[in-house]
Scaffold this active site. Sequence first.
Site, short mmCIF file in Angstrom:
data_model
loop_
_atom_site.label_atom_id
_atom_site.label_comp_id
_atom_site.label_asym_id
_atom_site.label_seq_id
_atom_site.Cartn_x
_atom_site.Cartn_y
_atom_site.Cartn_z
N GLU A 171 0.82 -1.21 0.00
CA GLU A 171 0.00 0.00 0.00
C GLU A 171 0.86 1.27 0.00
OE1 GLU A 171 -2.85 -0.18 3.17
OE2 GLU A 171 -3.95 -1.85 2.27
N GLU A 369 -4.99 -8.75 0.72
CA GLU A 369 -5.63 -8.38 1.98
C GLU A 369 -7.12 -8.17 1.73
OE1 GLU A 369 -4.16 -5.06 4.27
OE2 GLU A 369 -2.06 -5.62 3.89
#
Length: 469
Positions: A171, A369
Amino acid sequence: MGDNLMQYQFPDDFWWGSASSAPQTEGESLGGAKSPTVWDHWFALQPGRFFQQVGPQDTSTFYRHWREDIALLKQTGHNSFRTSISWARLIPDGRGDANPQAAAFYNQVIDELLAQGITPFINLFHFDMPMAMQALGGWENRQVVDAYADYAAVCFELFGDRVRHWFTFNEPIVPVEGGYLYDFHYPNVVDFKRAATVAYHTMLAHASAVRHFRKSGQGGEIGIILNLTPSYPRSQHPADLAAANHADLLFNRSFLDPALRGHYPEELIALLKRYGQLPASQPGDDELLSGGIVDLLGINYYQPRRVQCRINQVNPDSPFMPEWLFDHYQMPGRKMNPWRGWEIYERGVYDILTNLRDNYHNPRCYISENGMGVEDELRFLRNGSIEDDYRIDFVREHLIWVHRALAEGSRCLGYHIWTFIDNWSWTNAYKNRYGLVQLDLATQRRTVKKSGRWFADAARNHGFDEDAR
């Protein structure tokens, strides 16, 4: 479930597992010769910014309990597991020789995972900049880009004989948003031009690590993990569609395009030029970025982004922000997680995979995720175990959409839940629990939740029935 064919059957080699990170699980934040990260530094400065003043030293103690935790990974059906290496632990000064204590720790973890039949997925950076590097300016400084590339090369040399799945960043837009736009990460700056520089240098660092990896000739594959949040417009009105496109450019394609195409969207470059926010580049950057196309894309997905055109005029004297180009939109009737405050939109994961298939040549990818946070989860404790049917429903419904994408040709190779065990989560600490395994902070006792038992069954049967709990 037995050996009967499941209603939703996944390939025999599908990756079932979970994701975690070094700064959120290891503990020993200043032990084992590790140096401070930005989190250690910020907590020392402003402990009140952290929920219940629980800081990065109080994580789920993986550094001490790794063998026990890996046994629980096996018990909950994992055939793969992603974690990260702490740059500040492995190379405390940011550059130089590896810390022998850290190398021994990571070698033990990798070897034990393999011994238990669990494939290690290793990420190199999960928001945890060493303070030694932040003191130089962090990702604003190209010296840090070079230092990160050297750190990556050390990792490949030390562990590349056993690790076959590497990731450069998790991320990468989050430190940009948190540290340089919205003041929820250190260094708490609000400055779009600096944010754009951090984002650009991060992708140069990514491409530099990819270059080192491919020069190493050790085999395996390297990728990046992006939180891809679909931008849904309020309506099909041209102004709403333009708002959604701007959000997509800034928050998704700013990392997705260089990772999968080796260059930035011309539309994004023109947009930043128009507002005077384009970061400085140097000769050779384009060539470097073009070599950074990944072998494998990790996709983090939690909730959609719903946007509309701005309904009020921008204050021209205010600092330029992404919200100059759109407003957030709260869709009536949306499905919500009542314990976390986030929208639940399971179809979003299918829309991401479809977009990748149709517009990015269907890359090799996996869901890296996806998970459900719940505050005060002890309210669901029954007979010594958390009865988290809500989490089972969340995971199952997302997997049903993954299954549909697979049937339509997506090259999605697996699903990793966030996360294996309740862990420390940045400024929220343990406010919201995400784990398949409950962690008692006082005793460090680990207890598998109902979702952990369900996940183990799904993994071992390569699928599940729609109503199975």
